[in-house]
Design an enzyme around this catalytic site. Sequence first.
Site, PDB file in Angstrom:
ATOM      1  CE  LYS A 126      -4.414   1.045   0.165  1.00  0.00           C
ATOM      2  NZ  LYS A 126      -5.581   0.314  -0.346  1.00  0.00           N
ATOM      3  CG  ASP A 166      -7.332   3.331  -0.995  1.00  0.00           C
ATOM      4  OD1 ASP A 166      -7.931   2.254  -0.917  1.00  0.00           O
ATOM      5  OD2 ASP A 166      -7.310   4.145  -0.048  1.00  0.00           O
TER       6      ASP A 166
HETATM    7  P1  NDP Z   1     -12.828   7.751  -3.231  1.00  0.00           P
HETATM    8  O1  NDP Z   1     -11.752   8.734  -3.009  1.00  0.00           O
HETATM    9  O2  NDP Z   1     -13.347   7.520  -4.590  1.00  0.00           O
HETATM   10  O3  NDP Z   1     -14.077   8.098  -2.291  1.00  0.00           O
HETATM   11  C1  NDP Z   1     -13.940   8.172  -0.906  1.00  0.00           C
HETATM   12  C2  NDP Z   1     -15.265   8.611  -0.306  1.00  0.00           C
HETATM   13  O4  NDP Z   1     -15.192   8.485   1.109  1.00  0.00           O
HETATM   14  C3  NDP Z   1     -15.582  10.069  -0.598  1.00  0.00           C
HETATM   15  O5  NDP Z   1     -16.971  10.230  -0.615  1.00  0.00           O
HETATM   16  C4  NDP Z   1     -14.967  10.772   0.603  1.00  0.00           C
HETATM   17  O6  NDP Z   1     -15.526  12.029   0.902  1.00  0.00           O
HETATM   18  C5  NDP Z   1     -15.282   9.784   1.708  1.00  0.00           C
HETATM   19  N1  NDP Z   1     -14.266   9.916   2.769  1.00  0.00           N
HETATM   20  C6  NDP Z   1     -12.923   9.805   2.644  1.00  0.00           C
HETATM   21  N2  NDP Z   1     -12.320  10.015   3.811  1.00  0.00           N
HETATM   22  C7  NDP Z   1     -13.299  10.265   4.693  1.00  0.00           C
HETATM   23  C8  NDP Z   1     -13.310  10.564   6.070  1.00  0.00           C
HETATM   24  N3  NDP Z   1     -12.185  10.658   6.772  1.00  0.00           N
HETATM   25  N4  NDP Z   1     -14.514  10.736   6.658  1.00  0.00           N
HETATM   26  C9  NDP Z   1     -15.676  10.642   5.950  1.00  0.00           C
HETATM   27  N5  NDP Z   1     -15.713  10.366   4.631  1.00  0.00           N
HETATM   28  C10 NDP Z   1     -14.550  10.187   4.018  1.00  0.00           C
HETATM   29  O7  NDP Z   1     -12.285   6.385  -2.578  1.00  0.00           O
HETATM   30  P2  NDP Z   1     -12.800   4.895  -2.818  1.00  0.00           P
HETATM   31  O8  NDP Z   1     -14.252   4.875  -3.053  1.00  0.00           O
HETATM   32  O9  NDP Z   1     -11.885   4.261  -3.789  1.00  0.00           O
HETATM   33  O10 NDP Z   1     -12.456   4.226  -1.399  1.00  0.00           O
HETATM   34  C11 NDP Z   1     -13.423   4.159  -0.340  1.00  0.00           C
HETATM   35  C12 NDP Z   1     -13.020   3.071   0.632  1.00  0.00           C
HETATM   36  O11 NDP Z   1     -12.957   1.813  -0.061  1.00  0.00           O
HETATM   37  C13 NDP Z   1     -11.634   3.224   1.282  1.00  0.00           C
HETATM   38  O12 NDP Z   1     -11.677   2.693   2.594  1.00  0.00           O
HETATM   39  C14 NDP Z   1     -10.745   2.358   0.409  1.00  0.00           C
HETATM   40  O13 NDP Z   1      -9.573   1.936   1.096  1.00  0.00           O
HETATM   41  C15 NDP Z   1     -11.697   1.199   0.156  1.00  0.00           C
HETATM   42  N6  NDP Z   1     -11.362   0.371  -0.995  1.00  0.00           N
HETATM   43  C16 NDP Z   1     -11.269   0.908  -2.256  1.00  0.00           C
HETATM   44  C17 NDP Z   1     -10.965   0.102  -3.324  1.00  0.00           C
HETATM   45  C18 NDP Z   1     -10.971   0.608  -4.725  1.00  0.00           C
HETATM   46  O14 NDP Z   1     -10.900  -0.211  -5.628  1.00  0.00           O
HETATM   47  N7  NDP Z   1     -11.095   1.902  -4.952  1.00  0.00           N
HETATM   48  C19 NDP Z   1     -10.639  -1.325  -3.130  1.00  0.00           C
HETATM   49  C20 NDP Z   1     -10.865  -1.812  -1.795  1.00  0.00           C
HETATM   50  C21 NDP Z   1     -11.190  -0.970  -0.780  1.00  0.00           C
HETATM   51  P3  NDP Z   1     -14.687  13.376   0.595  1.00  0.00           P
HETATM   52  O15 NDP Z   1     -14.830  13.572  -0.883  1.00  0.00           O
HETATM   53  O16 NDP Z   1     -15.338  14.425   1.422  1.00  0.00           O
HETATM   54  O17 NDP Z   1     -13.276  13.118   1.026  1.00  0.00           O
END
Ligand code: NDP
Length: 453
Positions: A126, A166
């Site tokens: 990571k 991510d």
């Molecule tokens: P994105 O950046 O596309 O979206 C993240 C979302 O979560 C946004 O809506 C963001 O809001 C919100 N968010 C981020 N940090 C926080 C926080 N501290 N508190 C509240 N909301 C938050 O990321 P992904 O959708 O790719 O990832 C989301 C989750 O899924 C993560 O935990 C990631 O590790 C996990 N994941 C992702 C994978 C992938 O293929 N993308 C694979 C496996 C797991 P804002 O815009 O306000 O920051």
Amino acid sequence: MSQYVDDLIADVKATNPSEPEFHQAVSEVAQSLSLVLDRHPEYRSAKILERIIEPERIISFRVPWVDEQGEIHINRGYRIEMNSAIGPYKGGLRFHPSVNQGILKFLAFEQVFKNSLTTLPMGGGKGGSDLDPKGKSDLKIMRFCQAFMSELFRHIGPNTDVPAGDIGVGGREIGYLFGQYKKLRNEFTGILTGKGLNWGGSLIRPEATGYGSVYFAAEMLQTRGETLEGKTCLVSGSGNVAQYTTEKLIQLGAKVVTLSDSSGYIYDEAGIDTEKLEFVMNLKNVKRGRIKEYVEKYPDAVYTAIDPTAEFNPLWNHKAECAFPSATQNEINVKDAQNLINGGVYVVSEGANMPTTMDGIDIFLENKILYGPGKAANAGGVAVSGLEMSQNSMRYSWSREEVDTKLHGIMKDIHKTCVDTADRFGTPGNYVNGANIGGFLKVADAMMDQGVV
Ligand code: NDP
């Protein structure tokens, strides 16, 4: 829990201070593994778990870059190369101001088990940076990505370490990172996954984590003879994972009533349909706006600001049957978990990594709900990344249907591994033990075979 595991967790805390998320991830896994380590003393004497906990390599570097106004910025970049027993390091890059070494170590540690569960030959890693991409122009993001890759390129390679996206790293960032890698190495190779479709990407990769999390929920429900059709679902986040979780839930006849970002959440009692989801995708992926704007377009929905210091998150306090946490770590605390149970939720499929605190998980397990932990439920993303690597090696691309069928099959297999492993170790229905032990065994046996390295 055995004394051995107690001592091990105490040692991890002492030797990795100020890394609470890493302690949490290790504690959860170690508790499950006490069942295995009692039966298999050979893993204990070979110090397999102690070795898995220690990253094979941590790279930390300066990322200096210049914006369009000529101002110089300095960020910190990292790559945690956690374990390569079963394949090249594989795992995403996260760009978010909260990123630090401890958070990336927890994510890399989880990734080792997740990647093993997919059955594909991928080790765990990571990386990322404390850059805050919010509100930054495309030019700033490009300059940052180029600076980041100017150091990272010397540590990665298609047979060494293959990063992906991510939080904060989507198709745009992967494009800029790939461009810089190609320029520096003078080589067009599958060094990143999540690439654009016309330059080596795989169909279904953007959809894979969200779709996979829904497929996993469907498998869990099937153990009780039920389907997702007609179920009300709470989804958090509005990024990549949340969007495609919502898309698949709509396709399967479920009703999604919430989405969020770090500022607040929307509740749409009528349900988010395909047209509303298209609005969200455009809002988030093209306009890069905030979820609050949803209620300007759809005034029947309600927007509520989220106070991260509050005792509970109101998003998890609505009546529903299913929850898909898809934003970030520790977004469900013990109070939220209790609120979910009180509101009727009996299926939780974690799209995010470690979104539930340990005492929250205890509530789910005590209530015997269908609880799919992230390392199993969200493994679809890395699984399709693994398929992207295969397609790159073969210089071939599978059709959308082929990739989706493979993804669906992998999620079914992961579910079966969890169920069978939990049964075998005397904890039927416990997907936490099933995922942790199922992921561990393959890595542990590979490490036994490969000697002390
Ligand atoms: P994105 O950046 O596309 O979206 C993240 C979302 O979560 C946004 O809506 C963001 O809001 C919100 N968010 C981020 N940090 C926080 C926080 N501290 N508190 C509240 N909301 C938050 O990321 P992904 O959708 O790719 O990832 C989301 C989750 O899924 C993560 O935990 C990631 O590790 C996990 N994941 C992702 C994978 C992938 O293929 N993308 C694979 C496996 C797991 P804002 O815009 O306000 O920051």
